[in-house]
Scaffold this motif. Structure first.
Motif, PDB file in Angstrom:
ATOM      1  N   CYS A   1     -28.121  23.060 -40.320  1.00  0.00           N
ATOM      2  CA  CYS A   1     -27.940  24.071 -39.287  1.00  0.00           C
ATOM      3  C   CYS A   1     -27.892  25.447 -39.940  1.00  0.00           C
ATOM      4  O   CYS A   1     -27.155  25.667 -40.895  1.00  0.00           O
ATOM      5  CB  CYS A   1     -26.642  23.788 -38.533  1.00  0.00           C
TER       6      CYS A   1
ATOM      7  N   TRP B   1     -25.894  25.302 -32.104  1.00  0.00           N
ATOM      8  CA  TRP B   1     -27.113  26.050 -32.428  1.00  0.00           C
ATOM      9  C   TRP B   1     -28.327  25.146 -32.224  1.00  0.00           C
ATOM     10  O   TRP B   1     -28.261  23.948 -32.469  1.00  0.00           O
ATOM     11  CB  TRP B   1     -27.053  26.533 -33.886  1.00  0.00           C
TER      12      TRP B   1
ATOM     13  N   CYS C   1     -24.067  27.155 -38.806  1.00  0.00           N
ATOM     14  CA  CYS C   1     -22.793  26.747 -39.403  1.00  0.00           C
ATOM     15  C   CYS C   1     -22.975  26.025 -40.738  1.00  0.00           C
ATOM     16  O   CYS C   1     -22.006  25.734 -41.429  1.00  0.00           O
ATOM     17  CB  CYS C   1     -21.982  25.875 -38.431  1.00  0.00           C
TER      18      CYS C   1
ATOM     19  N   CYS D   1     -27.314  21.412 -32.837  1.00  0.00           N
ATOM     20  CA  CYS D   1     -26.329  21.116 -33.874  1.00  0.00           C
ATOM     21  C   CYS D   1     -25.082  20.593 -33.171  1.00  0.00           C
ATOM     22  O   CYS D   1     -24.533  21.273 -32.307  1.00  0.00           O
ATOM     23  CB  CYS D   1     -26.006  22.380 -34.682  1.00  0.00           C
TER      24      CYS D   1
ATOM     25  N   CYS E   1     -22.225  20.293 -34.228  1.00  0.00           N
ATOM     26  CA  CYS E   1     -20.977  20.981 -34.620  1.00  0.00           C
ATOM     27  C   CYS E   1     -20.816  22.303 -33.891  1.00  0.00           C
ATOM     28  O   CYS E   1     -19.758  22.612 -33.374  1.00  0.00           O
ATOM     29  CB  CYS E   1     -20.966  21.240 -36.127  1.00  0.00           C
ATOM     30  N   CYS E   2     -21.898  23.118 -33.845  1.00  0.00           N
ATOM     31  CA  CYS E   2     -21.720  24.454 -33.278  1.00  0.00           C
ATOM     32  C   CYS E   2     -22.621  24.733 -32.072  1.00  0.00           C
ATOM     33  O   CYS E   2     -22.462  25.749 -31.402  1.00  0.00           O
ATOM     34  CB  CYS E   2     -21.953  25.518 -34.351  1.00  0.00           C
TER      35      CYS E   2
HETATM   36 ZN    ZN Z   1     -24.232  24.272 -36.514  1.00  0.00          ZN
END
Ligand code: ZN
Length: 425
Positions: free
Chosen positions: A350, A336, A353, A331, A333-334
């Protein structure tokens, strides 16, 4: 640093005969020298010292035994010996490093029709005004190309294609080494995910795979059919074979031209470009189940090769992120990791998040992050982060520098997208 200059040449009948002679003789002497090496190896296989001390026959000695070799370009024969030596060297280096490099093979008449000759006392010359190229034993040949260079010519490889055209590839010695950029602005870095569907994609733009072969599929089928109908060994069959070979040449050239122009523009526009290093297996992943015309159209290798050297000539950075880096599954963004992501899933959410990702876009963001990390940590390049509030607000310009990449990419991709059958470049 070495650059290459490829041009089509137009030899006359005498020159064509001479080219064929040298191609044949280069192959002949290569095969002779290879069988000599094999024999010597068998003779001394238990006596390493004798094997090391053995001196192999030279081109001169071969010329005495086979007088027809005298008709060929003698430097090409010398180059043949050096090629063989290099092939052996590569083989043994491969053994040492545990890489699989094939043992030198005999060259077949059905193989590539080519020979290489080297610059020796001005025997290879180029006259840009008259558009003529001078090669040993051939004299002056016409070519048609607008490009000009000032570098010294190192060697020339002459090639005859299946469609009976002739080309020369000149290897040039670059005059000076370009200095590598030590500082790169973040806005001048871009990354792309590549696949058979989306040739280049990131979070800003998307470029569909240009289907050069696909678009010509109908004609390809028609020409192949015509060829298969002709009687083997007949004149008409040779005509049909030539027609098909020329058709493939045309598509190949169109695509090559497009790739050269696109990579030139990308190299000019960015200081660092990051892509994923697709291995053969990865290519199969993309190409499995696809028609042949589609796999022919997705030429990752050609694109990256052109882009890499163009970036390097400019002292810019070309980064290939290792294929084991899970660009699609992370992911962006985070961080994961979605271990359950399958190849078919184009969109996923995801579980950590909650962000929903488009597969290729997300992969490109991860590639970019990983590429920047490589630039900083492995190549020691300083990445300059441009603050939106301080850059781009001078004067009356309404847009800041932060929009530059998107604008540039959209502009650029607009020029290179091939939606219709017509090719406008
Ligand atoms: Zn994420």
């Amino acid at each position: 640093m070495i650059r290459a200059f490829n041009v089509r040449i137009y030899p006359n009948k005498t020159q064509r005969t001479q080219i064929h002679k040298t191609i044949g003789c280069s192959r002949f002497i290569y095969n002779q020298m290879l069988s000599e090496r094999k024999e010597v190896y068998e003779r001394f296989r238990d006596d390493k010292d004798a094997l090391k001390k053995h001196t192999y026959k030279t081109e001169k000695q071969y010329k005495v035994k086979f007088p027809f070799l005298k008709e060929a370009d003698s430097i090409a024969l010398q180059a043949s010996r050096e090629h063989l030596f290099k092939a052996y060297q590569n083989y043994f280096n491969g053994l040492k490093k545990g890489r699989k490099v094939g043992f030198p093979k005999f060259k077949s008449k059905k193989g590539k029709e080519t020979y290489t000759t080297k610059q020796t006392n001005g025997n290879i010359k180029i006259d840009f005004k008259r558009k003529k190229l001078k090669l040993p034993k051939l004299g002056w040949l016409s070519f048609n190309d607008k490009r000009v260079f000032s570098e010294e010519i190192k060697h020339a490889t002459i090639k005859k294609t299946k469609s009976n055209k002739y080309f020369v590839s000149l290897t040039l010695k670059a005059q000076e080494d370009v200095k590598e950029l030590q500082e790169v602005h973040e806005k001048d870095i871009t990354a792309f995910d590549m696949s058979a569907k989306n040739f280049l994609v990131n979070d800003l733009v998307k470029m569909e795979n240009p289907r050069f072969y696909r678009l010509e599929q109908k004609k390809t089928k028609k020409l192949s059919k015509e060829l298969s109908r002709k009687k083997k060994g007949s004149k008409n069959r040779e005509k049909a074979r030539l027609k098909l070979a020329r058709h493939y040449d045309t598509i190949y050239n169109r695509k090559k031209d497009w790739t050269h122009k696109l990579t030139r523009k990308l190299a000019d526009a960015f200081d660092a470009i990051i892509l994923e290093n697709l291995n053969v297996k990865g290519m199969q992943k993309f190409n499995s189940g696809l028609a042949k015309s589609v796999s022919l159209d997705f030429s990752w290798y050609q694109f990256t090769t052109y882009l890499k050297y163009k970036m390097e000539w400019l002292g810019k950075h070309f980064v290939l992120v290792d294929r084991f880096f899970a660009s699609s599954k992370l992911c962006s963004c985070c961080g994961w990791k979605n271990n359950n992501l399958t190849l078919r899933e184009r969109v996923w959410t995801c579980l950590d998040c909650g962000t929903t990702h488009e597969r290729d876009e997300n992969a490109s963001v991860n590639l970019r992050d990983e590429g920047i990390r490589i630039l900083k940590e492995e190549k020691y390049i300083t990445i300059i982060h441009d603050d939106k509030t301080t850059v781009g607000t001078t004067g009356s310009h309404a847009f800041g520098d932060d929009v530059r990449p998107k604008e540039i990419l959209q502009n650029l991709f607009g020029q290179f997208s091939r939606k219709k059958e017509s090719i406008t470049l």
